[in-house]
Motif scaffolding. Structure first.
Motif, PDB file in Angstrom:
ATOM      1  N   PRO A   3       2.522 -10.920  -5.146  1.00 18.63           N
ATOM      2  CA  PRO A   3       2.175 -10.207  -4.166  1.00 18.63           C
ATOM      3  C   PRO A   3       1.282  -9.025  -4.604  1.00 18.63           C
ATOM      4  O   PRO A   3       0.220  -8.476  -4.241  1.00 18.63           O
ATOM      5  CB  PRO A   3       3.012  -9.700  -3.312  1.00 18.63           C
ATOM      6  N   PHE A   4       2.199  -8.318  -5.752  1.00 15.58           N
ATOM      7  CA  PHE A   4       1.573  -7.198  -6.268  1.00 15.58           C
ATOM      8  C   PHE A   4       0.323  -7.466  -7.280  1.00 15.58           C
ATOM      9  O   PHE A   4      -0.706  -6.459  -7.310  1.00 15.58           O
ATOM     10  CB  PHE A   4       2.682  -6.386  -7.292  1.00 15.58           C
ATOM     11  N   ILE A   5       0.235  -8.470  -7.794  1.00 18.90           N
ATOM     12  CA  ILE A   5      -0.854  -8.824  -8.497  1.00 18.90           C
ATOM     13  C   ILE A   5      -1.886  -9.169  -7.530  1.00 18.90           C
ATOM     14  O   ILE A   5      -3.214  -8.604  -7.646  1.00 18.90           O
ATOM     15  CB  ILE A   5      -0.626 -10.110  -9.372  1.00 18.90           C
ATOM     16  N   SER A  18       0.802  -1.278  -0.217  1.00 18.84           N
ATOM     17  CA  SER A  18      -0.313   0.035   0.128  1.00 18.84           C
ATOM     18  C   SER A  18       0.911   1.243   0.069  1.00 18.84           C
ATOM     19  O   SER A  18       0.603   2.306  -0.787  1.00 18.84           O
ATOM     20  CB  SER A  18      -0.974   0.120   1.097  1.00 18.84           C
ATOM     21  N   HIS A  19       1.794   1.213   0.910  1.00 15.99           N
ATOM     22  CA  HIS A  19       2.981   2.230   0.838  1.00 15.99           C
ATOM     23  C   HIS A  19       3.334   2.796  -0.434  1.00 15.99           C
ATOM     24  O   HIS A  19       3.511   3.821  -0.961  1.00 15.99           O
ATOM     25  CB  HIS A  19       3.681   2.038   1.940  1.00 15.99           C
ATOM     26  N   TRP A  20       4.038   1.586  -0.955  1.00 11.01           N
ATOM     27  CA  TRP A  20       4.794   1.814  -2.292  1.00 11.01           C
ATOM     28  C   TRP A  20       4.112   2.172  -3.331  1.00 11.01           C
ATOM     29  O   TRP A  20       4.161   3.058  -4.193  1.00 11.01           O
ATOM     30  CB  TRP A  20       5.472   0.373  -2.687  1.00 11.01           C
ATOM     31  N   LEU A  21       2.811   1.606  -3.616  1.00 13.30           N
ATOM     32  CA  LEU A  21       1.810   2.136  -4.533  1.00 13.30           C
ATOM     33  C   LEU A  21       1.298   3.512  -4.380  1.00 13.30           C
ATOM     34  O   LEU A  21       1.127   4.291  -5.220  1.00 13.30           O
ATOM     35  CB  LEU A  21       0.466   1.185  -4.514  1.00 13.30           C
ATOM     36  N   ARG A  22       0.952   4.006  -3.012  1.00 13.04           N
ATOM     37  CA  ARG A  22       0.754   5.262  -2.531  1.00 13.04           C
ATOM     38  C   ARG A  22       1.680   6.306  -3.234  1.00 13.04           C
ATOM     39  O   ARG A  22       1.710   7.209  -3.889  1.00 13.04           O
ATOM     40  CB  ARG A  22       0.392   5.432  -1.179  1.00 13.04           C
ATOM     41  N   PRO A  51       9.366  -0.819  -4.325  1.00  9.39           N
ATOM     42  CA  PRO A  51       9.104   0.769  -4.636  1.00  9.39           C
ATOM     43  C   PRO A  51       9.165   0.873  -6.486  1.00  9.39           C
ATOM     44  O   PRO A  51       8.410   1.689  -6.715  1.00  9.39           O
ATOM     45  CB  PRO A  51      10.271   1.653  -4.145  1.00  9.39           C
ATOM     46  N   THR A  52      10.060   0.501  -6.883  1.00  6.05           N
ATOM     47  CA  THR A  52      10.111   0.297  -8.330  1.00  6.05           C
ATOM     48  C   THR A  52       9.093  -0.101  -9.207  1.00  6.05           C
ATOM     49  O   THR A  52       8.298   0.167 -10.014  1.00  6.05           O
ATOM     50  CB  THR A  52      11.643   0.026  -8.932  1.00  6.05           C
ATOM     51  N   ALA A  53       8.711  -1.584  -8.609  1.00  3.07           N
ATOM     52  CA  ALA A  53       7.707  -2.223  -9.144  1.00  3.07           C
ATOM     53  C   ALA A  53       6.391  -1.603  -8.878  1.00  3.07           C
ATOM     54  O   ALA A  53       5.497  -1.739  -9.792  1.00  3.07           O
ATOM     55  CB  ALA A  53       7.794  -3.578  -8.391  1.00  3.07           C
TER      56      ALA A  53
END
Length: 205
Positions: free
Chosen positions: A135-137, A25-29, A54-56
């Motif tokens: 996990p991202f998916i 959630s943090h990285w996507l935000r 963070p890059t992904a």
């Protein structure tokens, strides 16, 4: 139901459901606003999350899950040599934040083209390139009944890169697919060839 365990959870990324969900959630935000609406394909890294997370997130931030029914996940094979590409034999891929079902019908259709090998159990468990994106998916597609098609990509020769013609009636809308490339060391012809095969299957099976 055959499952592929999240073998790199707890080492390459946390196996704690709450911590992992919070990290994603943090990285996507932090990835900010969408800059490429409704992409049909994205490229992301496959290193440990402390390096690549963070890059992904910038890639995954672009995906709108609405209308997406399946995700093709293409990753380079690190653990075994492949002269072609290999398909999973599992029906479920596990992640700490929710499991992902494999589209076994599409996998079967791809296998019928005779262009794919099958992953052996050890290689599939040992390989990290596909797993680092699951996990991202699971996060981005949460609440949507998406299925995945994991494909390990090897070193294809010129003959294997020949144009493939598939002739069946269409039942699968290509607009319902997203293709994920797990940051290949070089985007070789092999990768684009296998994308072409997947597109043909989605259009004509």
């Amino acid at each position: 139901m055959s499952r592929r365990k999240a073998t790199h959870a707890g080492s390459w990324y946390t196996d704690d459901e709450g911590k992992l969900d919070a990290q994603l959630s943090h990285w996507l935000r932090d990835a900010g606003d969408v800059t490429v609406p409704n992409p049909r394909a994205v490229i992301g890294p496959h290193a440990g999350f402390s390096y690549s997370g963070p890059t992904a997130a910038y890639a995954y931030k672009q995906i709108d899950p609405e209308g997406v029914q399946r995700v093709f996940v293409l990753g380079p094979s690190h653990c075994i040599y492949l002269s072609s590409c290999a398909l999973t034999t599992r029906s479920v891929y596990e992640t700490p934040i929710g499991n992902l079902n494999v589209d076994t019908d599409i996998v079967a259709s791809l296998h019928e083209t005779k262009l794919f090998e099958k992953m052996n159990k050890k290689a599939e468990e040992d390989e990290h390139s596909l797993e680092m994106h699951l996990p991202f998916i699971a996060k981005v597609m949460s609440g949507h009944p998406v299925k995945i098609i994991p494909i390990l990509v090897g070193s294809l020769d010129a003959e294997a890169e020949a144009v493939v013609t598939v002739s069946h009636c269409t039942t699968v809308p290509l607009c319902a697919c997203v293709f994920l490339l797990c940051c290949f060391e070089s985007l070789c012809v092999s990768v684009f060839h296998i994308l072409f095969v997947c597109v043909c299957v989605c259009l004509f099976v």
